[in-house]
Design an enzyme around this catalytic site. Structure first.
Site, short mmCIF file in Angstrom:
data_model
loop_
_atom_site.label_atom_id
_atom_site.label_comp_id
_atom_site.label_asym_id
_atom_site.label_seq_id
_atom_site.Cartn_x
_atom_site.Cartn_y
_atom_site.Cartn_z
N HIS A 140 0.82 -1.22 0.00
CA HIS A 140 0.00 0.00 0.00
C HIS A 140 0.85 1.27 0.00
O HIS A 140 0.33 2.37 -0.17
CB HIS A 140 -0.93 0.03 1.22
N ASP A 177 -2.73 -10.72 -1.88
CA ASP A 177 -3.22 -10.11 -0.63
C ASP A 177 -4.66 -9.65 -0.91
O ASP A 177 -4.98 -9.22 -2.02
CB ASP A 177 -2.35 -8.90 -0.27
N HIS A 179 -6.25 -7.15 -0.11
CA HIS A 179 -6.42 -5.73 -0.41
C HIS A 179 -5.72 -5.35 -1.71
O HIS A 179 -4.74 -5.98 -2.08
CB HIS A 179 -5.86 -4.87 0.74
N ASP A 270 -4.38 -12.64 3.96
CA ASP A 270 -5.64 -12.15 4.51
C ASP A 270 -6.82 -12.58 3.64
O ASP A 270 -7.98 -12.34 3.98
CB ASP A 270 -5.62 -10.62 4.73
N TYR A 310 -4.12 -11.91 8.96
CA TYR A 310 -4.33 -11.48 10.33
C TYR A 310 -5.00 -12.51 11.22
O TYR A 310 -5.41 -12.20 12.33
CB TYR A 310 -5.08 -10.13 10.33
#
Ligand code: X5A
Ligand code: ZN
Length: 686
Positions: A140, A177, A179, A270, A310
């Site tokens: 990110h 991932d 995201h 995740d 997570y």
């Protein structure tokens, strides 16, 4: 299509110092030190540490940080090293989902340097592939922005370093991932040398980071157009079936056409089952399959860098199984795949729609003219194109930001997923096998190519150790049953037998000796090992499909797929085998001699063989092969021997790696050897 003909180890990077950075004021913040401690511990429990080559963890140099980040960005992060808690709190509120700690700079710097080091070691061929168990994550982070637990963009800087220092021309970044790695997207948006491919939870913009630019129509710009690929997931609960569907329909075709020299995976877990932030359901074993599917590409140069993840249990299991896959261990069996979600089909069709002009590998569906038919349901329309990146407009963020949804609905689903995850972890059966490949050897039978040729080729390339040669016994049948025993008694993952044409057999009316061998293998497997489902992939030449049809036709426990050559394609068309028969348990693809290249063979695998095979979920895969077409003077085109190595590797994800290949003996032994050494399972050191 090339392969790396040298055995090398798998690199593993880890450093305790990476645990120093943590949130001082939010105990519920999910990006915590245990995120690397636990996966490393799990690798230790699986005894993977001693099998891997430690990769040096080191700090990134100023010059390396400046490859993609601004001096000011670096300065701010560095300055946090000596800040008071109050100052840290103030700085933290300037970025979205970011906390600063006096060790943030140290950890970010070490994570970045270590990522670069791993990728360097892979490029310099010190190791074949590898995993960096690092934090903080990176995807990110952009040039001037700390964002979403990320400070420096580890994957992007490592890729940029590979472009600059190693003059790489084609790098694939796969970002699974959950995201969207908007940071990575922005760095390479105009650059055709780096293909960025991301699968992420989007929910039509309702999922963090809530950016318009994460949708499928952001495909890159200028020279880089077509080299940025977003697969938005608009619903939660996406499973192995959904992800593999995306692999088979978009990622693999494009990856094969792009032909990367290096693959970097932004490996976030995740999206794994049980992660409260992703709410997806990819099982830990499925990551091993992802790696197996990517591993023949880029000469095996595959670097995994940890991003998110997570739920400590699913994260640890997934990381350990990924490292095992990098080491060349068999992929643990996953449940049979099913129909992907409608929403995922829609996203995939949208991606194909915007990329099919750029990537010819996506043009396998005919496109109807608008108004001609149900084109709208086939390919959803492009929503408003918007070519401007949208950056967050907030000036300040709350000090404590909720990391995940705690609504009762989400909690309930979360509970179910945790229960399922625990069962999966507790009941996982892992095949522990001494040798990677068994090769039956019985030179007393006449008419076979010299085994020595194959052994020599293996030895020459230092591939001899992981192979296991054994005397097959004094009859053809004995050799076949023997090889089945090796595989089912877990002495070898997979096996190869060279089938003699001159072997005397009872059913002499059938000239096709290879199908007799297969029949013997099947009979013995059912009798001795109770196998339920067997997949046969047949690429011998001639129209053995007709003969085999009679043998396997009525048995739903046997899925027979032939990719047969015929001298005259009309012969194929008029032969009694229709393309698909008997509820789809008999699938024949007729190819005209000389008309097929590597790309065609690979395409047949990701479009047809693999999706069907993953749904069928066999207990054993039998490959009936001949290589008579390869390098033949009269034949203009044919798949190369390494290409067959690739498809073998792709099939190895099935049936716990139980793969038996029966090779017709009249094939050129040079080519057989080449195929065998291309089988990348033997190319990593145990
Ligand atoms: C690396 C990563 C996620 C940030 C989520 C914020 N970041 N809700 O997974
Ligand atoms: Zn993430």
């Amino acid at each position: 299509m090339s392969v790396e003909l040298k055995r090398r180890r798998t690199g593993l990077a880890y450093n305790e110092k990476l645990t120093k950075h943590f949130s001082l004021w939010n105990p519920d913040f999910t990006e915590i030190p245990k995120r690397i401690e636990k996966p490393y511990e799990r690798c230790q429990q699986y005894q993977l540490l001693e099998r891997c080559e430690p990769v040096q963890s080191r700090n990134a140099t100023q010059e390396e940080m400046e490859l993609l980040h601004s001096k000011n960005h670096i300065k701010i992060l560095k300055s946090s090293t000596t800040m008071t808690e109050e100052e840290l709190k103030e700085l933290s509120q300037k970025s979205d989902y970011i906390y600063f700690h006096n060790d943030s700079y140290g950890s970010a710097c070490l994570a970045l340097g270590t990522s670069i080091q791993l990728v360097d070691d892979i490029i310099e061929q010190k190791v074949r592939n590898g995993f960096a168990i690092i934090r903080p994550p990176g995807h990110h982070a952009s040039r001037d922005q700390f964002n979403g637990y990320c400070y420096f963009n580890n994957a992007a800087v490592a890729a940029q370093n590979a472009l600059i220092k190693h003059h790489m021309k084609r790098i694939l970044i796969v970002d699974w991932d959950v995201h969207h790695g908007q940071g990575t997207q922005r760095f390479f948006y105009d650059d055709p040398r780096v293909l960025y491919f991301s699968i992420h939870r989007y929910e039509h913009g309702h999922e963090w980071p809530n950016l318009r630019e994460s949708d499928y129509d952001y495909i890159g710009r200028g020279e880089g157009q077509g080299y940025n690929i977003n697969v938005p997931l608009n619903v939660c609960g996406c499973t192995n079936s959904d992800y593999l569907f995306i692999f088979f329909n978009i990622l693999l075709p494009i990856a094969y056409q792009f032909d990367p020299e290096l693959i970097i995976v932004s490996a976030g877990f995740d999206c794994a089952l049980g992660c409260p932030e992703g709410e997806m359901e990819v099982t830990p074993a499925c990551f091993a399959h992802f790696i197996n599917l990517l591993s023949p590409l880029a000469g095996g140069k595959l670097a995994l860098l940890l991003e998110g993840g997570y739920n400590l249990d699913s994260l640890s299991e997934s990381v350990a199984l990924s490292v095992k896959a990098l080491l060349g261990d068999v992929c643990p069996v996953i449940n049979p795949t099913g129909k992907p979600k409608d929403s995922v089909i829609e996203s995939v069709l949208n991606v194909i729609k915007v990329l099919r002009l750029k990537w010819s590998c996506l043009q396998y569906q005919p496109l109807l003219n608008p108004g001609q038919s149900s084109i709208k349901t086939l390919l959803p329309s492009v929503s408003n194109l918007n070519s401007i990146f949208q950056s967050p407009n907030e000036e300040n963020y709350p000090l404590i930001q909720e990391c995940f949804d705690t609504s009762p609905d989400a909690e309930e689903k979360f509970g179910e997923n945790i229960a399922r995850l625990n069962t999966i972890i507790q009941t996982m059966k892992l095949r522990k096998i001494k040798y990677k490949l068994a090769i039956a050897c019985n030179d007393s039978q006449g008419g076979r190519p010299k085994h020595e040729d194959i052994y020599d080729k293996l030895k020459e390339n230092d591939f001899w150790d992981p192979c296991y040669m054994f005397l097959g016994g004094n009859s053809c049948e004995r050799e076949l049953t023997n090889i089945v025993d090796r595989v089912f008694k877990d002495e070898a993952q997979s096996a190869i037998t060279l089938v003699s044409k001159s072997g005397e057999d009872e059913e002499s009316s059938i000239t096709d000796i290879n199908s007799i061998s297969i029949f013997t293998i099947i009979k013995y497997c059912k009798q001795q090992y109770d196998t339920n489902r067997i997949l046969i992939v047949d690429w011998t030449d001639g129209s053995s499909c007709c003969k085999n049809k009679e043998r396997f036709y009525d048995k739903e426990s046997i899925l027979y797929i032939s990719l047969n050559w015929s001298k005259d394609v009309n012969q194929g068309a008029s032969c009694s085998c229709k393309t698909v028969e008997k509820n789809g348990f008999n699938i024949n693809i007729h190819w005209k001699t000389g008309d097929i290249e590597n790309g065609d063979l690979i395409a047949a695998f990701y479009q047809l063989v693999l999706p069907i095979a993953y749904e069928f979920s066999p207990d054993l895969v039998i490959i009936s092969a001949s290589f008579n077409q390869v390098n033949k003077k009269e034949v203009e085109y044919s798949p190369s021997a390494p290409c067959y190595g690739h498809v073998l590797q792709l099939l190895r994800g099935l049936a716990d790696g139980r793969l038996i290949m029966a090779i017709e003996c009249d094939s050129n032994s040079e080519i057989i050897s080449e195929c065998v050494v291309s089988f990348s399972v033997i190319q990593t050191v145990r």
